[in-house]
Write a protein that holds these residues in place. Sequence first.
Motif: not given
Length: 72
Positions: A26-30, A32-35, A43-53
């Motif tokens: 859900r957080e990744l979806l939010k 992506r929607a913001h992007k 925070n582009p690093g946050r998206m990467r960390e979400l995908r990895r987690t």
Amino acid sequence: MAIIRKSELRAMSNEDLKNKLIELKRELLKERAHKMASGAPLNPGRMRELRRTIARILTILNERKKNLNTNQ
């Protein structure tokens, strides 16, 4: 949300992992929607960390599933 380490994930039960997986998706979806709306993520690093987690959680769940099937 802080980085979740593999050792912390492995200590969680399957139900906790599944709940965390839903929360992270859900957080990744939010993010992506913001992007898509603004053109650049906060925070582009946050998206990467979400995908990895998310990938880590799926890997741990699949390992447990395989071990369960192997033991039977």
